[in-house]
Design an enzyme around this catalytic site. Sequence first.
Site, PDB file in Angstrom:
ATOM      1  N   GLY A 152       0.805  -1.098  -0.147  1.00  0.00           N
ATOM      2  CA  GLY A 152       0.138  -0.002   0.165  1.00  0.00           C
ATOM      3  C   GLY A 152       0.861   1.161  -0.041  1.00  0.00           C
ATOM      4  N   CYS A 153       0.331   2.373  -0.571  1.00  0.00           N
ATOM      5  CA  CYS A 153       1.155   3.680  -0.754  1.00  0.00           C
ATOM      6  C   CYS A 153       1.356   4.162   0.680  1.00  0.00           C
ATOM      7  CB  CYS A 153       0.367   4.566  -1.594  1.00  0.00           C
ATOM      8  SG  CYS A 153      -1.169   4.777  -1.031  1.00  0.00           S
ATOM      9  N   ASN A 154       0.474   4.300   1.631  1.00  0.00           N
ATOM     10  CA  ASN A 154       0.578   4.782   2.980  1.00  0.00           C
ATOM     11  C   ASN A 154       1.516   3.883   3.576  1.00  0.00           C
ATOM     12  OD1 ASN A 154      -1.406   6.970   2.837  1.00  0.00           O
ATOM     13  ND2 ASN A 154      -2.887   5.615   3.001  1.00  0.00           N
TER      14      ASN A 154
END
Length: 350
Positions: A152-154
Amino acid sequence: MSSTIRVAVAGASGYAGGEMLRLLAAHPLAEVGALTAHTSAGSLLGAHQPHLRSLADRVIEPTTPEVLAGHDVVVLALPHGASGEVAVQLPDETLVLDLGADHRLTDPRAWEKFYGSAHAGSWPYGLPELLLAGGARQRDKLAGVRRIAVPGCNVTAVTLGVQPGVAAGLVDPAGIVAVLANGYSGAGKSLKPHLLAAEGLGSAQPYAVGGTHRHIPEIIQNLTSAGAPEVRVSFTPTLVPMSRGILATVSAPLLGGTSAEQVREAWLSAYDGEPFVQVLPEGQWPSTAMTLGANTALVQVAVDEAAGRVVTVTAIDNLVKGTAGQAIQSMNLALGIDETAGLGTEGVAP
């Protein structure tokens, strides 16, 4: 496999699929094959991704095993919960990159708690720079694999920001606080009232507050892999009026007796020689503009002596190092080619 890598992209009309295509178009060994989607099947890619001029006249096909067959690599840029069903119908010898969350978590209970559906199983994790207990890195586990779960990006921003301190035993991972500023592209293309320009321009909006964000168990999983005995994360993302980018401010209690010099050295040592993760010179702080369009994570670290905490700030482009860029980085490693092929570190400014 021939010297040319033939790549199909499912979910080609979305933000992640479009960014994957933009990067693949510049990859020296990649050839873009089938482009597929669901509701946009039958239309031209240029109607959904008008910036991709070299592919604008390509027709989007339905996402079926027959259409995706015959490719060296299949990218699944699909909504959470949709990748597993498609992946099981693809040949074992095909390299499948899942940009969604379906195969990231190793704990089925964590998946069911945060996603509310049956767990599709876990795949090798596509964050090459992830530190592992004992001194190894996740890239060592990607050579030759044929299934990769892209992070995931976060999660990428938080993990890269704080993991050096966790791995070196300099911070208490049971007291991590992460506050993020997020660009709107991270929410996808779905039409929702709070994502309209009238709602978002000139405003900052928190979301998934109070331990409800789906990326929390993935962050815990990563920092546990880096050697943390116990991880507790207070995680608060905030939508800010920019199209792409993440600025992650992460702090953790500094363990007694550790100096600011030791902290900085731990971060510099962790990322020494990494092509895409860089610790900035002292006094220079990351901004999302520095990483726009690049596969870079820029990190700074400081010690707040009064609070007894280490503070890190990490900037990434959520669609590049946060998604498509590290998918290609992991693809390169799996296929045994130069890890940096097709990926740049130069941002776009102003």
